[in-house]
Scaffold this motif. Structure first.
Motif, PDB file in Angstrom:
ATOM      1  N   GLU A 186      25.941  56.204  47.968  1.00 48.33           N
ATOM      2  CA  GLU A 186      24.919  57.236  47.776  1.00 48.33           C
ATOM      3  C   GLU A 186      23.575  56.757  48.304  1.00 48.33           C
ATOM      4  O   GLU A 186      22.843  57.511  48.957  1.00 48.33           O
ATOM      5  CB  GLU A 186      24.812  57.583  46.293  1.00 48.33           C
ATOM      6  CG  GLU A 186      23.797  58.679  46.001  1.00 48.33           C
ATOM      7  CD  GLU A 186      23.712  59.013  44.528  1.00 48.33           C
ATOM      8  OE1 GLU A 186      22.829  59.814  44.153  1.00 48.33           O
ATOM      9  OE2 GLU A 186      24.516  58.454  43.739  1.00 48.33           O
ATOM     10  N   TYR A 187      23.275  55.492  48.027  1.00 49.48           N
ATOM     11  CA  TYR A 187      22.026  54.910  48.545  1.00 49.48           C
ATOM     12  C   TYR A 187      22.024  54.914  50.074  1.00 49.48           C
ATOM     13  O   TYR A 187      21.023  55.283  50.712  1.00 49.48           O
ATOM     14  CB  TYR A 187      21.875  53.486  48.013  1.00 49.48           C
ATOM     15  CG  TYR A 187      20.871  52.640  48.753  1.00 49.48           C
ATOM     16  CD1 TYR A 187      19.503  52.842  48.597  1.00 49.48           C
ATOM     17  CD2 TYR A 187      21.290  51.639  49.639  1.00 49.48           C
ATOM     18  CE1 TYR A 187      18.584  52.074  49.285  1.00 49.48           C
ATOM     19  CE2 TYR A 187      20.374  50.877  50.325  1.00 49.48           C
ATOM     20  CZ  TYR A 187      19.033  51.088  50.146  1.00 49.48           C
ATOM     21  OH  TYR A 187      18.124  50.332  50.832  1.00 49.48           O
ATOM     22  N   GLN A 188      23.141  54.533  50.679  1.00 46.59           N
ATOM     23  CA  GLN A 188      23.233  54.513  52.138  1.00 46.59           C
ATOM     24  C   GLN A 188      23.096  55.924  52.713  1.00 46.59           C
ATOM     25  O   GLN A 188      22.494  56.112  53.776  1.00 46.59           O
ATOM     26  CB  GLN A 188      24.577  53.911  52.573  1.00 46.59           C
ATOM     27  CG  GLN A 188      24.715  52.426  52.282  1.00 46.59           C
ATOM     28  CD  GLN A 188      23.886  51.572  53.218  1.00 46.59           C
ATOM     29  OE1 GLN A 188      23.229  52.080  54.112  1.00 46.59           O
ATOM     30  NE2 GLN A 188      23.897  50.270  52.997  1.00 46.59           N
ATOM     31  N   ALA A 189      23.627  56.924  52.006  1.00 47.07           N
ATOM     32  CA  ALA A 189      23.520  58.307  52.486  1.00 47.07           C
ATOM     33  C   ALA A 189      22.071  58.770  52.482  1.00 47.07           C
ATOM     34  O   ALA A 189      21.615  59.457  53.407  1.00 47.07           O
ATOM     35  CB  ALA A 189      24.372  59.222  51.621  1.00 47.07           C
ATOM     36  N   ILE A 190      21.316  58.385  51.453  1.00 43.86           N
ATOM     37  CA  ILE A 190      19.898  58.775  51.393  1.00 43.86           C
ATOM     38  C   ILE A 190      19.121  58.096  52.504  1.00 43.86           C
ATOM     39  O   ILE A 190      18.327  58.729  53.203  1.00 43.86           O
ATOM     40  CB  ILE A 190      19.311  58.418  50.013  1.00 43.86           C
ATOM     41  CG1 ILE A 190      19.995  59.232  48.910  1.00 43.86           C
ATOM     42  CG2 ILE A 190      17.805  58.682  49.988  1.00 43.86           C
ATOM     43  CD1 ILE A 190      19.586  58.829  47.510  1.00 43.86           C
ATOM     44  N   ILE A 191      19.351  56.808  52.688  1.00 37.33           N
ATOM     45  CA  ILE A 191      18.641  56.061  53.733  1.00 37.33           C
ATOM     46  C   ILE A 191      19.036  56.558  55.123  1.00 37.33           C
ATOM     47  O   ILE A 191      18.233  56.549  56.051  1.00 37.33           O
ATOM     48  CB  ILE A 191      18.917  54.549  53.599  1.00 37.33           C
ATOM     49  CG1 ILE A 191      18.359  54.040  52.277  1.00 37.33           C
ATOM     50  CG2 ILE A 191      18.306  53.773  54.744  1.00 37.33           C
ATOM     51  CD1 ILE A 191      16.868  54.247  52.120  1.00 37.33           C
ATOM     52  N   GLY A 192      20.282  57.015  55.251  1.00 36.50           N
ATOM     53  CA  GLY A 192      20.742  57.502  56.551  1.00 36.50           C
ATOM     54  C   GLY A 192      20.004  58.744  57.020  1.00 36.50           C
ATOM     55  O   GLY A 192      19.998  59.042  58.212  1.00 36.50           O
ATOM     56  N   ARG A 193      19.376  59.475  56.093  1.00 31.26           N
ATOM     57  CA  ARG A 193      18.614  60.657  56.472  1.00 31.26           C
ATOM     58  C   ARG A 193      17.183  60.322  56.877  1.00 31.26           C
ATOM     59  O   ARG A 193      16.408  61.235  57.187  1.00 31.26           O
ATOM     60  CB  ARG A 193      18.583  61.655  55.307  1.00 31.26           C
ATOM     61  CG  ARG A 193      19.949  62.231  54.977  1.00 31.26           C
ATOM     62  CD  ARG A 193      19.819  63.463  54.105  1.00 31.26           C
ATOM     63  NE  ARG A 193      19.250  63.157  52.805  1.00 31.26           N
ATOM     64  CZ  ARG A 193      19.967  62.803  51.741  1.00 31.26           C
ATOM     65  NH1 ARG A 193      21.283  62.682  51.843  1.00 31.26           N
ATOM     66  NH2 ARG A 193      19.376  62.564  50.600  1.00 31.26           N
ATOM     67  N   LEU A 194      16.852  59.046  56.858  1.00 33.02           N
ATOM     68  CA  LEU A 194      15.488  58.632  57.190  1.00 33.02           C
ATOM     69  C   LEU A 194      15.405  58.340  58.683  1.00 33.02           C
ATOM     70  O   LEU A 194      16.029  57.399  59.176  1.00 33.02           O
ATOM     71  CB  LEU A 194      15.123  57.380  56.387  1.00 33.02           C
ATOM     72  CG  LEU A 194      13.677  56.905  56.463  1.00 33.02           C
ATOM     73  CD1 LEU A 194      12.745  57.948  55.861  1.00 33.02           C
ATOM     74  CD2 LEU A 194      13.511  55.581  55.750  1.00 33.02           C
ATOM     75  N   PRO A 195      14.658  59.126  59.456  1.00 33.12           N
ATOM     76  CA  PRO A 195      14.547  58.866  60.904  1.00 33.12           C
ATOM     77  C   PRO A 195      13.719  57.631  61.192  1.00 33.12           C
ATOM     78  O   PRO A 195      13.058  57.074  60.306  1.00 33.12           O
ATOM     79  CB  PRO A 195      13.851  60.132  61.434  1.00 33.12           C
ATOM     80  CG  PRO A 195      13.106  60.678  60.262  1.00 33.12           C
ATOM     81  CD  PRO A 195      13.883  60.309  59.043  1.00 33.12           C
ATOM     82  N   ARG A 196      13.768  57.190  62.447  1.00 31.74           N
ATOM     83  CA  ARG A 196      13.036  55.978  62.828  1.00 31.74           C
ATOM     84  C   ARG A 196      11.529  56.171  62.647  1.00 31.74           C
ATOM     85  O   ARG A 196      10.838  55.307  62.142  1.00 31.74           O
ATOM     86  CB  ARG A 196      13.357  55.615  64.283  1.00 31.74           C
ATOM     87  CG  ARG A 196      12.749  54.288  64.735  1.00 31.74           C
ATOM     88  CD  ARG A 196      13.158  53.994  66.155  1.00 31.74           C
ATOM     89  NE  ARG A 196      14.590  53.819  66.263  1.00 31.74           N
ATOM     90  CZ  ARG A 196      15.208  52.663  66.044  1.00 31.74           C
ATOM     91  NH1 ARG A 196      14.512  51.598  65.703  1.00 31.74           N
ATOM     92  NH2 ARG A 196      16.518  52.580  66.177  1.00 31.74           N
ATOM     93  N   THR A 197      11.015  57.298  63.086  1.00 28.58           N
ATOM     94  CA  THR A 197       9.605  57.627  62.874  1.00 28.58           C
ATOM     95  C   THR A 197       9.565  58.967  62.152  1.00 28.58           C
ATOM     96  O   THR A 197      10.058  59.966  62.664  1.00 28.58           O
ATOM     97  CB  THR A 197       8.843  57.717  64.206  1.00 28.58           C
ATOM     98  OG1 THR A 197       9.493  58.657  65.066  1.00 28.58           O
ATOM     99  CG2 THR A 197       8.801  56.365  64.893  1.00 28.58           C
ATOM    100  N   ALA A 198       8.980  58.973  60.963  1.00 24.32           N
ATOM    101  CA  ALA A 198       8.992  60.177  60.135  1.00 24.32           C
ATOM    102  C   ALA A 198       7.594  60.471  59.628  1.00 24.32           C
ATOM    103  O   ALA A 198       6.811  59.547  59.360  1.00 24.32           O
ATOM    104  CB  ALA A 198       9.943  59.990  58.954  1.00 24.32           C
TER     105      ALA A 198
END
Length: 445
Positions: free
Chosen positions: A201-213
């Motif tokens: 679940e933690y990895q799924a949340i972090i996976g939605r974080l783009p390189r520059t946001a």
């Protein structure tokens, strides 16, 4: 000095409503207003993006301000400068004439300066008998005074946005660090819970974080991580409270039983001496060591194809690549480093990697991969575990699934048949080795 409220540009440059608005604004400076030109320029630099000015345009504005002899600008003073292009180029770090013209136009479009063009397009000033400038043609710096408050507010907004962005970045970093370390602590200390799913679940949340946001995206991700952080913290705190209560109860029990300690000491010491005399040999004789048979890499990959997902391109052709993929699978499953190290010591590096690949293959059916691996490790220490049965079971399950779907039956049967033949061959070799050792012992007797 005489100036017109609205002037039109010389030559082919068109007149726009934006230019008219800038010229009108330049004439509406507050009465008695006084600003420090370099303070205003600093605010303009900080609000550059909001104003739409380029960095090279600001270099030209810096040069234009330097041509005015006064540091303090007044709302009712003459603020027109008339440097030539050569003089501007010299103070603007030697940029080309084409670049100079392009960025001068940018300053005009942003409303930072106003053009006051002469009839022939030249920049000059006409002075009177006393040496005072009566008429000047060039660049009017009146917006520096007229819009000083606006520039200050924009700069403050930009500074506030930068601070908010920095704060949310710090919060995000700390939250990520806390979650990872709390999950590792929970796995290490044996806290009940499906920590593999929590890590996913933690990895799924972090996976939605783009390189520059932008800040808004970071705040949304930080809020999700904060909720997850709160849930993990509550579980750990509840576990710690439970452990403290158990510790207090056990301490009371030890206090009650303390009176019998002396009577037990002699019997325990005698029993201990007997263990020391013959314990090592007895334990070795009682252990049932399973034969250490090596599985071919091809059969392992047939049984555990999901491990390929962890490698770049999904290609595993050597044991070294397989071991690297197993190292990547460990944190995904939520298995602690200490549990993984114990498994490698008890089973061996390659069998432990095969075991981990098998667990990863059926991770959806295992509630606690870390606890499952520890259980298998304990069996391996007693010589009661080998990855062979796990691989055979996975191949049989693959064949059963193929029969249900009706696709890939021949391939699954071939893979299972190859594994069985290899298994029988290994067993015959083991039996042969056992007979040889038995005959050797009889001959020695």
């Amino acid at each position: 000095m005489q100036t017109h409220t609205v002037t039109t540009p010389f030559g082919r440059r068109p007149m726009t409503l934006g230019m008219i608005a800038s010229q009108v604004t330049a004439q509406t400076a507050p009465e008695g207003a006084t600003v420090h030109k370099w303070h205003v320029f600093r605010n303009i630099k900080e609000a550059r993006i909001a104003l739409g000015a380029t960095d090279r345009a600001l270099a030209i504005l810096d040069a234009l301000l330097s041509f005015h002899p006064e540091t303090a600008f007044y709302g009712d003073s003459a603020l027109i400068v008339w440097p030539s292009n050569e003089q501007l180029i010299g103070r603007a770090n030697g940029m080309s004439p084409t670049t100079l013209r392009r960025h001068l136009a940018n300053l005009v479009d942003c409303g930072l300066v106003v053009r006051r063009d002469s009839p022939n397009g030249k920049r000059y000033a006409r002075k009177g008998q006393g040496g005072d400038v009566e008429q000047a043609y060039g660049f009017d710096l009146s917006p520096i005074v007229a819009r000083a408050i606006e520039f200050k507010e924009l700069a403050e907004a930009v500074r506030a946005e930068k601070k908010a962005y920095k704060v949310v970045k710090e919060k995000l970093t700390i939250c990520r660090r806390d979650i990872v370390k709390m999950i590792e602590a929970a796995i290490e200390e044996g806290v009940p819970g499906n920590w593999g799913s929590v890590h996913l679940e933690y990895q799924a949340i972090i996976g939605r974080l783009p390189r520059t946001a932008p800040r808004q995206v970071l705040e949304a991700v930080a809020a999700e991580l904060d909720d997850l952080w709160t849930q993990i913290r509550d579980v750990l705190e509840s576990f710690v409270k439970t452990q403290n209560m158990n510790a207090n109860e056990s301490q009371i029990d030890r206090h009650i039983q303390n009176s019998n300690t002396e009577s037990k000491t002699e019997s325990e010491s005698g029993l201990g001496s007997k263990r020391e005399e013959g314990g090592t040999t007895g334990e070795t004789d009682n252990l049932r060591r399973l034969p250490k048979r090596e599985l071919p890499l091809g059969i392992v990959l047939d049984a555990c194809p999901n491990v390929r997902w962890l490698t770049k391109g999904g290609d595993i052709s050597q044991w070294r690549e397989f071991l690297a993929a197993a190292d990547l699978a460990r944190p995904v499953l939520g298995i602690s480093p200490s549990a993984w190290e114990d498994a490698q010591v008890a089973m061996g590096e390659q069998p432990a990697a095969i075991t981990l690949a098998a667990i990863y293959q059926k991770s959806d059916q295992i509630k606690s991969p870390g606890g499952y691996l520890r259980n298998l490790t304990e069996k391996a220490k007693e010589g009661k575990f080998s990855p062979w049965p796990m691989i055979m079971a996975l191949l049989r399950a693959k064949l059963d699934a193929a029969k249900v779907t009706g696709a890939g039956i021949a391939e699954a049967e071939s893979e299972l048949g190859a594994a069985k033949r290899l298994d029988r061959t290994e067993k015959r070799l083991e039996i042969s080795d056992t007979l040889k050792r038995s005959l050797s012992r009889r001959s020695e007797k």
